[in-house]
Design a protein around this motif. Structure first.
Motif, PDB file in Angstrom:
ATOM      1  N   ASN A  39      81.025  55.127  58.255  1.00 59.05           N
ATOM      2  CA  ASN A  39      80.611  56.459  58.711  1.00 59.05           C
ATOM      3  C   ASN A  39      81.201  56.876  60.054  1.00 59.05           C
ATOM      4  O   ASN A  39      81.132  58.042  60.421  1.00 59.05           O
ATOM      5  CB  ASN A  39      79.086  56.542  58.798  1.00 59.05           C
TER       6      ASN A  39
ATOM      7  N   ARG B 141      89.129  60.328  61.320  1.00 58.76           N
ATOM      8  CA  ARG B 141      88.122  60.608  60.291  1.00 58.76           C
ATOM      9  C   ARG B 141      87.388  59.305  60.014  1.00 58.76           C
ATOM     10  O   ARG B 141      87.826  58.231  60.421  1.00 58.76           O
ATOM     11  CB  ARG B 141      88.792  61.115  59.008  1.00 58.76           C
TER      12      ARG B 141
ATOM     13  N   TRP C 190      82.096  60.291  46.148  1.00 60.56           N
ATOM     14  CA  TRP C 190      83.151  59.285  46.013  1.00 60.56           C
ATOM     15  C   TRP C 190      83.731  59.280  44.603  1.00 60.56           C
ATOM     16  O   TRP C 190      84.926  59.101  44.421  1.00 60.56           O
ATOM     17  CB  TRP C 190      82.633  57.892  46.324  1.00 60.56           C
TER      18      TRP C 190
ATOM     19  N   SER D  44      85.290  58.786  54.326  1.00 63.64           N
ATOM     20  CA  SER D  44      85.831  60.060  53.822  1.00 63.64           C
ATOM     21  C   SER D  44      87.064  59.846  52.949  1.00 63.64           C
ATOM     22  O   SER D  44      87.515  60.773  52.281  1.00 63.64           O
ATOM     23  CB  SER D  44      86.156  60.991  54.998  1.00 63.64           C
TER      24      SER D  44
END
Length: 144
Positions: free
Chosen positions: A107, A116, A56, A120
């Motif tokens: 997640n 996605r 991140w 992400s």
């Protein structure tokens, strides 16, 4: 974590904006120090490991672990990203009510994130803000 450590972290988190607002973020960055305690709070408030959080922040795991030590000072862009992540995490915990539920949402693949996972998107400032916007949408009844 010790009781004193928990209280210090609670005080630190109370100061962090609970929604990403550019004015509040800038005010915080100019008036308070974003440091190793904030990095440790990200780690303590989530179930994510050092690898994920270092991704991140766009740094190596080794560098991330250095960030968690008191003697290190951060560049301004790192301070901003740490503060934005912490603010978004605080918001997410408010919306979902638990670390487990929030981490699960981060997640899971999601239609609103181009199939996605929201997690992400956390490698850029714009992505963090986008995830925070979707949290607001969830909070106020939009499907996210």
């Amino acid at each position: 974590m010790t009781k004193q450590g928990t209280l210090a972290q609670h005080d630190l988190l109370r100061e962090v904006p609970s929604h990403i607002n550019d004015g509040e973020i800038l005010q915080f960055l100019f008036t308070k120090d974003v440091n190793w305690q904030h990095v440790n709070a990200i780690k303590d408030l989530t179930e994510f490991n050092d690898q994920v959080i270092s991704d991140w922040l766009n740094v190596s795991v080794k560098t991330f672990r250095e960030y968690k030590k008191p003697q290190n000072a951060f560049k301004e862009n790192v301070k901003e990203q740490v503060l934005l992540l912490l603010s978004m995490i605080k918001h997410g915990l408010m919306v979902f009510g638990s670390v487990k539920a929030f981490d699960g949402w981060l997640n899971q693949k999601n239609f609103y994130f181009d199939n996605r996972s929201p997690g992400s998107y956390l490698t850029t400032v714009t992505g963090i803000k986008f995830v925070d916007d979707r949290l607001s949408a969830l909070e106020f009844g939009d499907n996210a």
